[in-house]
Design a protein around this motif. Structure first.
Motif, PDB file in Angstrom:
ATOM      1  N   LEU A   1      -6.594  14.556  46.101  1.00  0.00           N
ATOM      2  CA  LEU A   1      -5.859  15.639  45.445  1.00  0.00           C
ATOM      3  C   LEU A   1      -4.757  16.175  46.345  1.00  0.00           C
ATOM      4  CD1 LEU A   1      -5.476  17.490  43.059  1.00  0.00           C
ATOM      5  CD2 LEU A   1      -7.305  18.969  43.954  1.00  0.00           C
ATOM      6  N   LEU A   2      -5.035  16.261  47.641  1.00  0.00           N
ATOM      7  CA  LEU A   2      -3.999  16.729  48.567  1.00  0.00           C
ATOM      8  C   LEU A   2      -2.784  15.811  48.560  1.00  0.00           C
ATOM      9  CD1 LEU A   2      -6.036  17.956  51.673  1.00  0.00           C
ATOM     10  CD2 LEU A   2      -4.739  19.348  50.054  1.00  0.00           C
ATOM     11  N   LEU A   3      -3.016  14.505  48.507  1.00  0.00           N
ATOM     12  CA  LEU A   3      -1.888  13.570  48.440  1.00  0.00           C
ATOM     13  C   LEU A   3      -1.100  13.761  47.148  1.00  0.00           C
ATOM     14  CD1 LEU A   3      -3.374  10.285  49.947  1.00  0.00           C
ATOM     15  CD2 LEU A   3      -1.544  11.699  50.899  1.00  0.00           C
ATOM     16  N   GLN A   4      -1.788  14.080  46.075  1.00  0.00           N
ATOM     17  CA  GLN A   4      -1.094  14.351  44.810  1.00  0.00           C
ATOM     18  C   GLN A   4      -0.223  15.594  44.945  1.00  0.00           C
ATOM     19  OE1 GLN A   4      -4.125  14.612  41.779  1.00  0.00           O
ATOM     20  NE2 GLN A   4      -4.643  12.432  41.907  1.00  0.00           N
ATOM     21  N   TRP A   5      -0.743  16.604  45.644  1.00  0.00           N
ATOM     22  CA  TRP A   5       0.060  17.807  45.884  1.00  0.00           C
ATOM     23  C   TRP A   5       1.317  17.473  46.680  1.00  0.00           C
ATOM     24  CZ3 TRP A   5      -3.793  22.207  47.696  1.00  0.00           C
ATOM     25  CH2 TRP A   5      -4.657  22.522  46.632  1.00  0.00           C
ATOM     26  N   ALA A   6       1.164  16.612  47.679  1.00  0.00           N
ATOM     27  CA  ALA A   6       2.301  16.256  48.522  1.00  0.00           C
ATOM     28  C   ALA A   6       3.374  15.533  47.714  1.00  0.00           C
ATOM     29  CB  ALA A   6       1.832  15.391  49.687  1.00  0.00           C
ATOM     30  N   VAL A   7       2.949  14.593  46.881  1.00  0.00           N
ATOM     31  CA  VAL A   7       3.903  13.852  46.048  1.00  0.00           C
ATOM     32  C   VAL A   7       4.589  14.797  45.070  1.00  0.00           C
ATOM     33  CG1 VAL A   7       4.114  12.072  44.283  1.00  0.00           C
ATOM     34  CG2 VAL A   7       2.665  11.670  46.290  1.00  0.00           C
TER      35      VAL A   7
ATOM     36  N   LYS B   1      -1.795  10.263  55.839  1.00  0.00           N
ATOM     37  CA  LYS B   1      -0.662   9.336  55.857  1.00  0.00           C
ATOM     38  C   LYS B   1      -0.033   9.322  54.476  1.00  0.00           C
ATOM     39  CE  LYS B   1       0.596   4.492  56.639  1.00  0.00           C
ATOM     40  NZ  LYS B   1       0.107   3.147  57.035  1.00  0.00           N
ATOM     41  N   LEU B   2       1.251   9.664  54.427  1.00  0.00           N
ATOM     42  CA  LEU B   2       1.956   9.710  53.148  1.00  0.00           C
ATOM     43  C   LEU B   2       2.532   8.346  52.792  1.00  0.00           C
ATOM     44  CD1 LEU B   2       2.742  11.629  50.876  1.00  0.00           C
ATOM     45  CD2 LEU B   2       4.821  12.197  52.147  1.00  0.00           C
TER      46      LEU B   2
END
Length: 526
Positions: free
Chosen positions: A505-511, A450-451
């Motif tokens: 870390l994946l959420l950081q990549w998305a942002v 969830k973003l």
């Protein structure tokens, strides 16, 4: 040691009162030992010259492992360590680690494993304070990284075992005060406050999964078992204690996981770790067991094609795993059925049993249920409840996993309660979205997160995955609000130190991707 277990024909009240739900009960089986270190001692007595473990060109026999552990246990007993105590095992993978582990069990105490260099010093301090640790076992090169207090003693395992061990096994009497309800180890898992919670795992818990089928994974003398996981992870006990209690040889890895995996007969891993290995180079592997995360179907199919493949499930609080499926490469991939002496209840919001096909929350009962959280009675009371089905003072544990029974009595894992998110006001199961993405050609793994309140983001692996085809699979199978707004094809899925997907870390990549995309659009408009 004979690892065959005999069936116990005692009637189960849960089965009798709910005949349609009888597949919620694992078979009633008597493990061959009630103390895991006794099982290891039996291996040392029967095959003293057999190799217990190998690490970077070094090896130790079962007889020598037992003698060294006896010496160390005697030292610990002289320092006042005994039943009810907790001994910190703050180490790195090594043969001395095994000596320390077995020695602590021989005293009747419980060990607390942590990988120094991965666990922050502040967490080590928290663990020692909560567990009231007085003795720390470590390696000489790691001692400086451990925040000891003035009243804590430190023993350097690598220096201790350099002294030639005595030839006598008279010290096998160590630990005679242990009982099946004694603690075996305490595992600290991530807590909601940011500080880890210590799960108290008993000897009964451990023997029940490691000394019965299928949890013993066919481990026996002559087979090699990989030790590739973080030693603070509950599945590492499956590798280490499972191997030694069943007489196999433990291959302790260095930095290269693949190098060790390629020599193994039995491999225990998370799906994320297994996905990094080339099956073509692991032809020696005979048995694979996966747990810790949902397993992608393509990954299971690839490995089940040439070895015995188990897909398993269970939080730390239910002792490594409490359900297992022998997946043969055909049919539905599930998490199987309860392991011996264990029960699984799929309950609705009112605490009533769900019928097959109905989704509910999974609660675990039986001998897998651990003894609660160390020093946290409030959390223990929240997650551990009296078992109304087994009765007799037994407890059941709230797993926070969603599931349902299939018509033929297997459990389908439908994600975590925590992974049921709301997007645009609709409830979405993230694992269902990932499964739809993984049905696309070339997609081996998908992770959905969830973003924000209106958007999902998904990551597909490998990077050659056609993002638009994956998106179309979601649109065909799921409601519109389940389709991720952003799908990124990546060349690897990042992992935490415990071998699970690093979602943060994946959420950081998305942002970062969104920021870059916005910047590029501004430049185009300018």
């Amino acid at each position: 040691m004979n690892n065959r277990s005999t069936s116990n024909a005692e009637p189960n009240p849960f089965v009798e009162s709910n005949p349609w739900q009888r597949f919620g009960c694992g078979p009633s089986v008597q493990p061959d030992a009630t103390l895991i270190h006794r099982a290891i001692e039996l291996q040392a007595a029967g095959w003293p010259e057999a190799i217990a473990a190998e690490y970077q060109g070094q090896s130790i026999t079962y007889g020598e492992l037992n003698r060294q552990a006896n010496r160390l246990a005697t030292t610990l007993l002289k320092q006042g360590v005994g039943p009810g105590d907790h001994v910190a095992l703050f180490v790195e993978r090594s043969i001395p680690m095994l000596v320390g582990m077995l020695a602590v069990l021989k005293t009747g105490a419980a060990y607390i494993p942590q990988h120094v260099g991965i666990t922050p010093a502040a967490q080590l301090s928290h663990i020692m304070a909560v567990a009231q640790v007085r003795v720390v076992l470590t390696l000489s090169e790691l001692a400086r990284a451990i925040p000891l207090t003035t009243d804590q003693q430190c023993i350097h395992l690598d220096e201790f075992i350099q002294v030639p061990s005595v030839a006598s096994d008279d010290l096998n009497r160590c630990g005679t005060t242990s009982s099946p309800d004694s603690l075996c180890f305490v595992l600290f898992t991530s807590g909601t406050t940011g500080l880890p919670n210590g799960v108290r795992v008993t000897q009964r818990n451990v023997c029940n999964i490691l000394l019965t089928e299928p949890g013993n994974l066919g481990m026996q003398p002559g087979l090699k078992v990989g030790q590739i996981l973080n030693i603070a992870f509950d599945m590492a006990a499956w590798e280490v204690l499972g191997c030694l209690a069943n007489g196999a040889t433990l291959l302790i890895r260095g930095k290269d996981i693949a190098q060790t995996a390629e020599r193994c007969d039995v491999l225990i891993a998370t799906p994320s770790i297994l996905a990094t290995l080339d099956p073509a180079r692991c032809s020696q592997v005979k048995v694979v067991a996966l747990a810790g995360e949902p397993c992608p179907q393509p990954l299971a199919d690839r490995w089940a094609a040439f070895c015995t493949f188990y897909n398993a499930c269970g939080p730390t609080e239910t002792t490594i795993v409490n359900t297992m499926q022998h997946y043969r490469g055909a049919g539905a991939l599930t998490i199987g059925k309860p392991t011996p002496n264990n029960t699984v209840y799929v309950l609705d919001d009112a605490g009533q049993l769900c019928a097959p096909g109905e989704q509910g929350e999974m609660w675990a009962g039986g001998d897998c249920v651990t003894a609660g959280y160390l020093g946290n009675p409030q959390l223990t009371n929240e997650r551990y409840r009296p078992d109304p089905f087994l009765g007799q003072g037994r407890l059941m544990f709230r797993t926070r996993d969603l599931g349902r029974w299939t018509a033929d009595g297997e459990l389908e894992h439908l994600g975590r309660v925590d992974d049921q998110v709301k997007v645009r006001g609709f409830r979405v199961e993230l694992d269902s979205v990932s499964a739809a993405l993984e049905s696309a050609p070339d997609c081996e793994r998908a992770v959905t997160l969830k973003l924000d309140s209106r958007h999902l983001v998904a990551f597909v692996y490998p990077a050659i995955t056609d993002v638009e085809v994956a998106r179309k699979r979601c649109e065909e199978r799921l409601a519109y609000y389940c389709v991720p707004s952003l799908i990124l094809a990546v060349d690897h899925i990042p992992l935490t130190s415990r071998g699970k997907v690093d979602k943060r870390l994946l959420l950081q990549w998305a942002v970062a991707h969104q920021v870059k995309h916005a910047r590029d659009e501004q430049q185009v408009q300018a």
